[in-house]
Design a protein around this motif. Structure first.
Motif, PDB file in Angstrom:
ATOM      1  N   GLN A 177       0.826  -1.216   0.000  1.00 51.93           N
ATOM      2  CA  GLN A 177       0.000   0.000   0.000  1.00 51.93           C
ATOM      3  C   GLN A 177       0.855   1.260   0.000  1.00 51.93           C
ATOM      4  O   GLN A 177       1.974   1.284   0.501  1.00 51.93           O
ATOM      5  CB  GLN A 177      -0.886   0.036   1.260  1.00 51.93           C
ATOM      6  CG  GLN A 177      -1.787  -1.162   1.436  1.00 51.93           C
ATOM      7  CD  GLN A 177      -2.894  -1.199   0.389  1.00 51.93           C
ATOM      8  OE1 GLN A 177      -3.546  -0.186   0.143  1.00 51.93           O
ATOM      9  NE2 GLN A 177      -3.091  -2.361  -0.221  1.00 51.93           N
ATOM     10  N   SER A 178       0.286   2.318  -0.561  1.00 49.69           N
ATOM     11  CA  SER A 178       0.845   3.644  -0.352  1.00 49.69           C
ATOM     12  C   SER A 178       0.314   4.157   0.981  1.00 49.69           C
ATOM     13  O   SER A 178      -0.729   3.707   1.451  1.00 49.69           O
ATOM     14  CB  SER A 178       0.407   4.606  -1.451  1.00 49.69           C
ATOM     15  OG  SER A 178       0.852   4.140  -2.706  1.00 49.69           O
ATOM     16  N   VAL A 179       1.058   5.096   1.573  1.00 48.38           N
ATOM     17  CA  VAL A 179       0.609   5.650   2.847  1.00 48.38           C
ATOM     18  C   VAL A 179      -0.342   6.813   2.571  1.00 48.38           C
ATOM     19  O   VAL A 179       0.073   7.858   2.067  1.00 48.38           O
ATOM     20  CB  VAL A 179       1.810   6.107   3.701  1.00 48.38           C
ATOM     21  CG1 VAL A 179       1.325   6.759   4.984  1.00 48.38           C
ATOM     22  CG2 VAL A 179       2.714   4.922   4.003  1.00 48.38           C
ATOM     23  N   ASP A 180      -1.615   6.601   2.834  1.00 50.21           N
ATOM     24  CA  ASP A 180      -2.595   7.677   2.711  1.00 50.21           C
ATOM     25  C   ASP A 180      -3.628   7.504   3.827  1.00 50.21           C
ATOM     26  O   ASP A 180      -3.526   6.570   4.627  1.00 50.21           O
ATOM     27  CB  ASP A 180      -3.266   7.660   1.332  1.00 50.21           C
ATOM     28  CG  ASP A 180      -3.836   6.298   0.968  1.00 50.21           C
ATOM     29  OD1 ASP A 180      -4.255   5.569   1.894  1.00 50.21           O
ATOM     30  OD2 ASP A 180      -3.864   5.956  -0.236  1.00 50.21           O
ATOM     31  N   ASP A 181      -4.601   8.371   3.872  1.00 48.30           N
ATOM     32  CA  ASP A 181      -5.568   8.338   4.972  1.00 48.30           C
ATOM     33  C   ASP A 181      -6.256   6.982   5.072  1.00 48.30           C
ATOM     34  O   ASP A 181      -6.464   6.461   6.171  1.00 48.30           O
ATOM     35  CB  ASP A 181      -6.636   9.436   4.790  1.00 48.30           C
ATOM     36  CG  ASP A 181      -6.056  10.817   5.047  1.00 48.30           C
ATOM     37  OD1 ASP A 181      -4.919  10.882   5.557  1.00 48.30           O
ATOM     38  OD2 ASP A 181      -6.717  11.818   4.719  1.00 48.30           O
ATOM     39  N   ALA A 182      -6.584   6.385   3.895  1.00 49.39           N
ATOM     40  CA  ALA A 182      -7.315   5.114   3.892  1.00 49.39           C
ATOM     41  C   ALA A 182      -6.448   3.980   4.423  1.00 49.39           C
ATOM     42  O   ALA A 182      -6.892   3.169   5.258  1.00 49.39           O
ATOM     43  CB  ALA A 182      -7.804   4.792   2.478  1.00 49.39           C
ATOM     44  N   SER A 183      -5.183   3.901   3.960  1.00 50.06           N
ATOM     45  CA  SER A 183      -4.336   2.789   4.406  1.00 50.06           C
ATOM     46  C   SER A 183      -3.949   2.957   5.875  1.00 50.06           C
ATOM     47  O   SER A 183      -3.859   1.972   6.618  1.00 50.06           O
ATOM     48  CB  SER A 183      -3.090   2.665   3.520  1.00 50.06           C
ATOM     49  OG  SER A 183      -2.257   3.797   3.645  1.00 50.06           O
ATOM     50  N   ILE A 184      -3.758   4.203   6.299  1.00 50.85           N
ATOM     51  CA  ILE A 184      -3.452   4.434   7.722  1.00 50.85           C
ATOM     52  C   ILE A 184      -4.629   3.976   8.580  1.00 50.85           C
ATOM     53  O   ILE A 184      -4.451   3.287   9.589  1.00 50.85           O
ATOM     54  CB  ILE A 184      -3.132   5.924   7.987  1.00 50.85           C
ATOM     55  CG1 ILE A 184      -1.763   6.278   7.393  1.00 50.85           C
ATOM     56  CG2 ILE A 184      -3.144   6.226   9.487  1.00 50.85           C
ATOM     57  CD1 ILE A 184      -1.431   7.761   7.414  1.00 50.85           C
ATOM     58  N   ALA A 185      -5.839   4.317   8.142  1.00 52.75           N
ATOM     59  CA  ALA A 185      -7.032   3.923   8.907  1.00 52.75           C
ATOM     60  C   ALA A 185      -7.161   2.401   8.957  1.00 52.75           C
ATOM     61  O   ALA A 185      -7.517   1.835  10.003  1.00 52.75           O
ATOM     62  CB  ALA A 185      -8.277   4.543   8.289  1.00 52.75           C
ATOM     63  N   ALA A 186      -6.849   1.743   7.840  1.00 52.93           N
ATOM     64  CA  ALA A 186      -6.931   0.279   7.809  1.00 52.93           C
ATOM     65  C   ALA A 186      -5.923  -0.333   8.779  1.00 52.93           C
ATOM     66  O   ALA A 186      -6.242  -1.278   9.520  1.00 52.93           O
ATOM     67  CB  ALA A 186      -6.691  -0.224   6.390  1.00 52.93           C
ATOM     68  N   ALA A 187      -4.707   0.213   8.779  1.00 57.97           N
ATOM     69  CA  ALA A 187      -3.682  -0.295   9.700  1.00 57.97           C
ATOM     70  C   ALA A 187      -4.102  -0.041  11.148  1.00 57.97           C
ATOM     71  O   ALA A 187      -3.925  -0.904  12.017  1.00 57.97           O
ATOM     72  CB  ALA A 187      -2.344   0.373   9.403  1.00 57.97           C
ATOM     73  N   GLN A 188      -4.678   1.135  11.393  1.00 57.71           N
ATOM     74  CA  GLN A 188      -5.105   1.465  12.761  1.00 57.71           C
ATOM     75  C   GLN A 188      -6.222   0.530  13.227  1.00 57.71           C
ATOM     76  O   GLN A 188      -6.243   0.101  14.380  1.00 57.71           O
ATOM     77  CB  GLN A 188      -5.578   2.920  12.830  1.00 57.71           C
ATOM     78  CG  GLN A 188      -4.413   3.915  12.748  1.00 57.71           C
ATOM     79  CD  GLN A 188      -4.890   5.352  12.697  1.00 57.71           C
ATOM     80  OE1 GLN A 188      -5.931   5.650  12.112  1.00 57.71           O
ATOM     81  NE2 GLN A 188      -4.118   6.241  13.300  1.00 57.71           N
ATOM     82  N   ASN A 189      -7.144   0.209  12.312  1.00 57.32           N
ATOM     83  CA  ASN A 189      -8.209  -0.718  12.673  1.00 57.32           C
ATOM     84  C   ASN A 189      -7.655  -2.106  12.978  1.00 57.32           C
ATOM     85  O   ASN A 189      -8.077  -2.763  13.931  1.00 57.32           O
ATOM     86  CB  ASN A 189      -9.246  -0.815  11.544  1.00 57.32           C
ATOM     87  CG  ASN A 189     -10.142   0.403  11.531  1.00 57.32           C
ATOM     88  OD1 ASN A 189     -10.289   1.072  12.557  1.00 57.32           O
ATOM     89  ND2 ASN A 189     -10.720   0.713  10.383  1.00 57.32           N
ATOM     90  N   ALA A 190      -6.695  -2.543  12.134  1.00 63.14           N
ATOM     91  CA  ALA A 190      -6.104  -3.869  12.335  1.00 63.14           C
ATOM     92  C   ALA A 190      -5.396  -3.954  13.682  1.00 63.14           C
ATOM     93  O   ALA A 190      -5.318  -5.024  14.297  1.00 63.14           O
ATOM     94  CB  ALA A 190      -5.136  -4.172  11.196  1.00 63.14           C
ATOM     95  N   LEU A 191      -4.906  -2.818  14.144  1.00 64.56           N
ATOM     96  CA  LEU A 191      -4.181  -2.764  15.417  1.00 64.56           C
ATOM     97  C   LEU A 191      -5.034  -3.243  16.595  1.00 64.56           C
ATOM     98  O   LEU A 191      -4.507  -3.778  17.578  1.00 64.56           O
ATOM     99  CB  LEU A 191      -3.731  -1.311  15.663  1.00 64.56           C
ATOM    100  CG  LEU A 191      -2.354  -1.041  16.247  1.00 64.56           C
ATOM    101  CD1 LEU A 191      -1.273  -1.815  15.538  1.00 64.56           C
ATOM    102  CD2 LEU A 191      -2.068   0.460  16.186  1.00 64.56           C
TER     103      LEU A 191
END
Lengths: 162, 309
Positions: B260-274
């Motif tokens: 993934q590129s780092v953008d608002d959507a991928s950051i949010a996905a990573a944060q949710n996975a956390l």
């Protein structure tokens, strides 16, 4: 304690003077300096490495006097606030602290001065943020630090111009 | 300054106040000698390296060993220096002697070049006076859950070299940290070195932590390492500390970022996975929910740093 603990001889240089003494292994460096050497300028605060009041220099580097054993100073050079004061190397810092009212009760001041001395050797032109970070391990409960940072900034600027 | 001539006055010496309970002291000059003492004294002996964690426990009498083994005289552990640094480059690995002090690592051009994550973490470790004494090996062996270096070592796929009577063995960082202050080291063993793979082509690191005041124990922190190519993240490592009893590798969040590129959507996905990766426990300064919030914020910060933003 058991009676099998033996005192160990330590030979160290304290403020330029060679010293040989017998210590119990469990003696903290700062307690050795204060109680056996009667160099009471180095203070004992938290006694577990948090407050920075016991800061001294070992072979030129600042350390916590409460987190080293006296026997570990064997063969090393110790400088305390008394040594720094005698040599005159911190006279401008002391003057700036006095003028800016950067100490009130003074309990933290010796440790502060030892840490600042090392900081200014490594970084003669620190920003206010860098000063605060370097001194983050030296607690002052009186001044709110602002006056201390002011005094250090003054000294750094004066030394640069000198 | 007053004369020191009276120093050997025995009466004075007896008046000295002492904090730790009494122990004997040995300063061996070889690893073999240390191993001999360890097998003789068992858990009655403790190893003194930098002492920045041990000495507080002695001062407060939380530990009362019969023998303190001071390893600061071990040329075997500090004598692997190259160009004045306690650092050796073995092919693809950096080797750091266990006794190497934090300040030396902080100032090491070799570490900055080959393991920049370690350089980034250094200023966060306590304060200058502590870093002047504290050792790399000591921090790893102590395995404090809020410590920076264990997490960095896991993020970099480092190895720990442990030496015992039967010789040296290497343990992968991910297998080394077992539980709260518990490691894979057995009684009678000593940590002798740490090995870290040299920075691979295209890889970047980022490090961040939140503490109440600079140098305090982290409330939450993260070591991040990834390959970054054309803005896309791959082979990401996100290893958190101060959110569990050991360093915690956030595998779901790492997977969420793969390719993934780092953008608002991928950051949010990573944060949710956390949420699935971490189950922090609250402590004196922060509740479990607050630690999760910190971890998510730190994730955003390190991903942004990795992508060059």
């Amino acid at each position: 304690m058991t009676n099998q603990i033996e005192q160990i001889q330590v030979t160290t240089t304290v403020n330029g003077e060679k010293v040989t003494a017998l210590v119990e292994p469990r003696t903290n460096l700062v307690d050795f300096l204060r109680n056996q050497m009667e160099l009471t300028g180095t203070h004992v605060g938290c006694e577990h490495g948090v407050c920075g009041a016991c800061t001294v220099r070992i072979d030129g580097e600042i350390v916590r006097g409460c987190l080293m054993l006296a026997i570990q100073a064997d063969g090393l050079e110790v400088v305390t606030i008394e040594g720094s004061d005698d040599s005159g190397e911190i006279a401008d810092l002391q003057k700036a602290f006095h003028e800016r009212n950067a100490l009130q009760c003074g309990f933290c001041t010796p440790g502060m001065l030892m840490a600042i001395t090392e900081m200014l050797e490594k970084n003669p032109d620190p920003s206010r943020q860098e000063i605060r970070e370097y001194l983050s391990g030296n607690y002052c409960r009186c001044t709110g630090y602002e006056a201390i940072v002011d005094a250090i900034e003054t000294v750094a600027n004066t030394r640069k111009g000198a | 300054m007053k004369s020191l001539k009276w120093l050997l006055n025995e009466k004075k010496i007896r008046e000295v106040q002492l904090k730790p309970s009494a122990f004997n002291y040995a300063k061996p000059s070889s690893v073999d000698e240390v191993l001999g003492l360890l097998s003789e004294y068992g858990d009655e002996a403790t190893i003194l390296a930098g002492g920045q964690s041990l000495m507080p426990t002695l001062n407060m009498r939380l530990s009362a060993p019969a023998l303190v083994i001071d390893i600061n005289g071990l040329s075997d552990l500090s004598g692997i220096s190259v160009d004045g640094e306690n650092l050796r480059v073995d092919g693809e690995n950096l080797r750091i002697g266990a006794l190497t002090r934090h300040t030396e690592i902080e100032n090491s051009p070799g570490i900055a070049e080959h393991a920049p994550l370690i350089s980034m973490a250094m200023p966060y470790i306590a304060h200058p006076a502590i870093r002047n004494r504290g050792t790399f090996g000591g921090s790893i062996a102590m395995a404090d859950p809020a410590a920076e270096l264990p997490a960095c070592l896991c993020a970099l796929d480092g190895e720990v070299e442990v030496t015992g009577k039967s010789g040296a063995r290497k343990v992968a960082a991910k297998d080394f940290f077992k539980d709260l202050y518990e490691t894979d080291m057995a009684e009678g063993e000593i940590l002798t070195a740490v090995e870290i793979p040299k920075l691979g082509a295209g890889y970047r690191s980022a490090f961040d932590e939140l503490a109440r005041r600079h140098g305090d124990y982290a409330m939450a922190g993260v070591a991040a390492h990834a390959k970054v190519d054309g803005g896309k993240i791959s082979d990401l490592r996100l290893v958190f500390f101060a959110v569990g009893s050991t360093p915690v590798t956030a595998k779901k969040a790492m997977n969420a970022m793969e390719g993934q590129s780092v953008d608002d959507a991928s950051i949010a996905a990573a944060q949710n996975a956390l949420e699935q990766d971490l189950s922090p426990f609250g402590d004196l300064h922060s509740s479990a929910a607050l630690k999760m919030h910190y971890a998510k914020e730190l994730t955003k910060r390190v991903l942004t740093t990795l992508s060059g933003g």
